[in-house]
Design an enzyme around this catalytic site. Structure first.
Site, short mmCIF file in Angstrom:
data_model
loop_
_atom_site.label_atom_id
_atom_site.label_comp_id
_atom_site.label_asym_id
_atom_site.label_seq_id
_atom_site.Cartn_x
_atom_site.Cartn_y
_atom_site.Cartn_z
N ARG A 21 0.81 -1.21 0.00
CA ARG A 21 0.00 0.00 0.00
C ARG A 21 0.85 1.27 0.00
O ARG A 21 0.49 2.27 -0.61
CB ARG A 21 -0.91 -0.01 1.24
CG ARG A 21 -1.66 1.28 1.52
CD ARG A 21 -2.38 1.22 2.87
NE ARG A 21 -1.46 0.88 3.96
CZ ARG A 21 -0.67 1.76 4.57
NH1 ARG A 21 -0.67 3.04 4.20
NH2 ARG A 21 0.13 1.39 5.56
N CYS A 146 -3.23 -3.34 12.69
CA CYS A 146 -2.22 -4.33 12.28
C CYS A 146 -2.21 -5.48 13.29
O CYS A 146 -2.26 -6.64 12.92
CB CYS A 146 -0.85 -3.68 12.20
SG CYS A 146 -0.72 -2.45 10.89
N HIS A 207 6.80 -8.87 7.01
CA HIS A 207 7.59 -8.27 5.94
C HIS A 207 8.69 -7.35 6.44
O HIS A 207 8.59 -6.74 7.50
CB HIS A 207 6.69 -7.49 4.98
CG HIS A 207 5.74 -6.56 5.67
ND1 HIS A 207 4.47 -6.94 6.05
CD2 HIS A 207 5.87 -5.26 6.05
CE1 HIS A 207 3.86 -5.93 6.63
NE2 HIS A 207 4.70 -4.90 6.65
N TYR A 209 10.46 -4.05 4.87
CA TYR A 209 10.41 -3.07 3.78
C TYR A 209 11.77 -3.02 3.09
O TYR A 209 12.81 -3.22 3.71
CB TYR A 209 10.02 -1.69 4.32
CG TYR A 209 8.56 -1.58 4.64
CD1 TYR A 209 7.61 -1.43 3.62
CD2 TYR A 209 8.10 -1.65 5.96
CE1 TYR A 209 6.26 -1.34 3.91
CE2 TYR A 209 6.75 -1.56 6.25
CZ TYR A 209 5.83 -1.41 5.22
OH TYR A 209 4.49 -1.34 5.50
#
EC number: 2.1.1.45
Length: 264
Positions: A21, A146, A207, A209
């Protein structure tokens, strides 16, 4: 916290490149679990300095049931500023859902008060659950949860907690989330007359980044140090009675911090 480093290494070696996103890009794996015995120390990452002040104030803010960052700003915590509107509003985010979940008939449910009472009265219940994932209000939230859902479990006089985190920013977010929910577990254990058990972290989309990869590799060169101990003011017997000064961290000797940009 070797298992946290092993987790990060696993994603670096086996993660799939994905878009996201924020437009940053990630290396991602789906599904991971880490378990922390809270009798062995407070699970605060030692291979870089983690900002405990922000962790404590954010958790107290969640427990206030607030949708506005005013309390955080008052205490010098800026971690939610990127998502707040000009008036400091975030919509019905975590604290609102925890303390004031709306029902179709116009009532509101205080999930935190409810689960504490359930732990006291029916500790063997399989319904010791708090959810921030309110599908009907997701669109009104500045950032959908989250860390979406957590469950308590009582066995042999010990309180454990498992968190499900749908989206896990491993470098910046996960150390913060582990410490926050471990602290919440200590707090709930104290006010329900139980000893702390385990904190179990379960992640969905886990994840790194792409602009955190070098920082992650740097952190992996460092040796974990002995975990600190978190002391709570033993005089606090209700969850809403905790204040910042009721928490004392002992023996925290981390490596220096490693800066990394937040993906917004």
């Amino acid at each position: 916290m070797q298992q946290y480093l092993d987790f990060m290494r696993h994603v670096l070696e086996h993660g799939t490149e994905k878009t996201d996103r924020t437009g940053t890009g990630t290396l991602s794996v789906f599904g991971h679990q880490m378990r922390f015995d809270l009798q062995e120390g407070f699970p605060l990452v030692t291979t870089k300095r983690t900002h405990l002040k922000s962790i404590i104030h954010e958790l107290l803010w969640f427990l206030q049931g607030s949708s506005n960052v005013a309390y955080l700003r008052e205490h010098g915590v800026t971690i939610w500023d990127e998502w707040a509107d000009p008036d400091g509003e975030l919509g019905p985010v975590y604290g609102v859902q925890w303390r004031s979940w709306p029902t179709p008939d116009g009532r509101h449910i205080d999930q935190i008060a409810q689960v504490v009472e359930q732990i006291r009265r029916t500790p063997d219940s399989r319904r010791l659950i708090v959810s921030a994932w309110n599908v009907g209000e997701i669109e009104q939230m500045a950032l959908p949860p989250c860390h979406a859902f957590f469950q308590f479990y009582v066995a042999d006089g010990r309180l454990s907690c498992q968190l499900y985190q749908r989206s896990a920013d491993i470098f910046l977010g996960v150390p913060f989330n582990i410490a926050s929910y471990a602290l919440l577990t200590l707090m709930v254990a104290q006010v329900t007359g139980l000893k702390p058990g385990e904190f179990i972290w379960t992640g969905g989309d886990c994840h790194l980044y792409t602009n955190h990869l070098e920082q992650a590799r740097k952190q992996l060169t460092r040796e974990p140090r002995t975990l600190p101990v978190m002391r709570l003011n033993p005089d606090v017997r209700e969850l809403d009675g905790f204040r910042f000064e009721d928490f004392t961290l002992e023996g925290y000797d981390p490596h220096p911090g490693i800066k990394a940009p937040v993906a917004v």
